[in-house]
Every structure is written in C-alpha cells, then in structure tokens.
Design an enzyme around this catalytic site. Structure first.
Site, PDB file in Angstrom:
ATOM      1  N   ASP A  50      12.023  69.132  63.324  1.00  0.00           N
ATOM      2  CA  ASP A  50      12.154  68.892  64.656  1.00  0.00           C
ATOM      3  C   ASP A  50      10.796  69.522  65.227  1.00  0.00           C
ATOM      4  OD1 ASP A  50      13.605  71.207  64.003  1.00  0.00           O
ATOM      5  OD2 ASP A  50      14.766  71.545  65.714  1.00  0.00           O
ATOM      6  N   LYS A 119      19.454  66.830  59.659  1.00  0.00           N
ATOM      7  CA  LYS A 119      19.867  68.359  59.192  1.00  0.00           C
ATOM      8  C   LYS A 119      20.148  68.829  60.250  1.00  0.00           C
ATOM      9  CE  LYS A 119      15.648  70.456  57.884  1.00  0.00           C
ATOM     10  NZ  LYS A 119      15.644  71.635  59.063  1.00  0.00           N
ATOM     11  N   GLU A 121      20.577  73.781  61.306  1.00  0.00           N
ATOM     12  CA  GLU A 121      20.402  75.221  61.441  1.00  0.00           C
ATOM     13  C   GLU A 121      21.476  75.174  61.322  1.00  0.00           C
ATOM     14  OE1 GLU A 121      17.038  76.503  63.552  1.00  0.00           O
ATOM     15  OE2 GLU A 121      16.052  74.606  62.728  1.00  0.00           O
ATOM     16  N   GLU A 188      14.701  79.046  54.725  1.00  0.00           N
ATOM     17  CA  GLU A 188      13.079  79.560  54.986  1.00  0.00           C
ATOM     18  C   GLU A 188      13.372  81.065  55.273  1.00  0.00           C
ATOM     19  OE1 GLU A 188      12.504  76.795  58.377  1.00  0.00           O
ATOM     20  OE2 GLU A 188      10.228  78.345  58.889  1.00  0.00           O
TER      21      GLU A 188
HETATM   22  O1  KIV Z   1      11.357  71.352  61.528  1.00  0.00           O
HETATM   23  C1  KIV Z   1      11.370  70.978  60.327  1.00  0.00           C
HETATM   24  O2  KIV Z   1       9.713  70.839  59.849  1.00  0.00           O
HETATM   25  C2  KIV Z   1      11.778  72.226  58.943  1.00  0.00           C
HETATM   26  C3  KIV Z   1      11.468  72.108  57.774  1.00  0.00           C
HETATM   27  C4  KIV Z   1       9.833  73.479  58.432  1.00  0.00           C
HETATM   28  C5  KIV Z   1      12.159  72.475  57.032  1.00  0.00           C
HETATM   29  O3  KIV Z   1      13.370  72.403  59.466  1.00  0.00           O
END
Ligand code: KIV
Length: 270
Positions: A50, A119, A121, A188
C-alpha cells in the site's frame, strides 16, 4: 509448445529457504513494466504494497488507497510475473475490526487480481480477521513493528519496540501470527536484536525492513532503492541507483533535442 523452466516461488519454497538458511529477497512493485523487470531479475517475493499510496499516488500516508486501487495495481503486476510469489496489502479500513469484511476484501483481491497471498498489519487486534482469511485457504503474511496504517496512533515513523513492554508484545504477536498459520512476517523498523530474537523463536520466515541482518529476508520499496523517490532517506535504506537524476537528465536532453530540431533526424523518420 516450449516447456517453461521457471519454477514458481510458493509459500512452501519460502519455508524451505528458512530451514536451509537461504535469504529471501523481496521488493515492491505496482505496475506491469517494473514487475516484469523485477521478476526477470530473480526476486523471490513481489509485494504490491500500500506504499503505492505514497510512491504512485503521492499521498503523505498509506491510508487513502482503496481496495479497488490495490486490485488495479495487483492485476497489472500479475500480468507480468512468472516466477515470484506475489503478495498484496489489504488497505487501511478493509479488515480492521470486522473479520467478515476482512475475508471479503481478501477474496476480492485473490479473485480479481489472481495474486498469491495477502498481507495485513497488526497482531492480536486483528487475529480474528487473519483466522477467517486463512480458513478460506488464502495465504497470509503478517506485518509487525512500524505499521504505517497506524501512523495516526504512533504519531511518528520512528523505530518501534525499543521499550520492553512494546518489544514483549511484538514477540507475543509474532508467536500468535505464526501459530495461526501465517506463512511469513514483515518486521519493520525495530531493533536488530529484537528481530533476531523473533527470527530464532518462530518457525516461519521473517522479512526485515530496517530490522538488521539476522532475519530470514529483506524487503525495500522499489522506488526508494532505485533513487526515484529522493525525499525519503532513512538509515536502513540502501540506494542502488539515482534514477531521479538519470530520468530528469534524459528528459532534459529530449527537450533540448526537440527544441534544436535535432530529434528526429533523417534515420528516425519515414
Ligand atoms: O507497503 C509496503 O511497501 C510495505 C513494505 C514497506 C513492507 O508494507
């Protein structure tokens, strides 16, 4: 028909890589042309992050990007990729606090873009959403530490989990995600020693960004590592190119050639 020699990277391949202590390489991509280059170079995982909200759309945070926009980016990437595992971020507001909505968002990404995984968070707070997505057979990558979708809670993008309480919660969350069935976790911007501890304790691969070298793999945002995006220069970022200057120089040369009627020349016309 010519037989393809390309072996597709799967979540099982990543698990094997952890067991054999082979490092996993991961980069972001958001469009067909870049994804084609990154995939043909041999990257293991492409993240349709994102971060597209920042580097493709110019927003200050990742919050505004929509599910439809993520599906558009992911579909473009999928048309290019032959080998890498492609993971797509569920955008802000499409999975927090409502596991049914989380499942429907993940299904839309998988169905409409043909991607390989999603993915999300967060840890304990979103475990119900993760469980429900996993139960539909959709592979999930976790993301702990600095989670940019929570920037309004954190207030800044500084290193996370430097204090005991937050570090302890991160370790617990990592175990929870691994036990739930996530196939990998992005860590991260956390202290390297903490990332190393998590990597040693859990059985699934950890992919670091600003988390030191004692993790199972590394990820960077493509536009940052190519130097297209000049404003962002955290300590963890290694720039492999200065594409901003290179592209600007090429555009300036083109403008000069057009103005001087040097382009097109006799060989460049019909
Ligand atoms: O959105 C993204 O690019 C990420 C990376 C920084 C891991 O989540």
């Amino acid at each position: 028909m010519k037989a393809s020699k390309i072996t597709k990277v799967t979540t099982h391949v990543l698990q094997e890589m952890k067991l054999r202590e082979k490092k996993i390489s991961m980069l972001t991509a958001y469009d067909y042309s870049m994804a084609r280059i990154v995939d043909s170079a041999g990257i293991d995982v492409i993240l349709v992050g994102d971060s597209a909200a920042n580097v493709m759309a110019g927003y200050k945070t990742t919050l505004p990007i929509t599910l439809n926009e993520m599906i558009y980016h992911a579909s473009s990437v999928m048309r290019a990729v032959e080998r890498a595992l492609v993971v797509v971020d569920l955008p802000f507001g499409t999975y927090q606090g409502n596991s049914r909505e989380a499942l429907l968002s993940a299904i839309r990404i998988m169905k409409e873009s043909n991607a390989n995984a999603v993915k999300l968070e967060g840890g304990k707070e979103i475990i119900e959403s993760i469980d429900r997505i996993l139960s539909a057979g959709i592979p999930v990558m976790g993301h702990l530490g600095l989670t940019p979708q929570s920037i309004n809670k954190f207030g800044t993008y500084v290193v996370r989990a430097t204090q005991d309480e937050e570090a302890q919660k991160l370790v617990e969350d990592a175990h929870l995600l691994a036990e739930a069935g996530c196939f990998a976790i992005v860590l991260e911007k956390i202290p390297a020693v903490l990332a190393e501890k998590v990597t040693k304790e859990i059985k699934i691969p950890t992919i670091g960004i600003g988390a030191g070298s004692k993790v199972d793999g590394q990820v960077l945002v493509l536009h940052d590592m190519l130097g297209i995006n000049q404003e962002f220069s955290p300590r963890f970022l290694r720039r492999y190119h200065n594409l901003y200057e290179e592209i600007k120089g090429s555009v300036e040369a083109y403008i000069r050639d057009v103005k001087n009627v040097d382009f097109p020349n006799e060989r460049e016309q019909y």
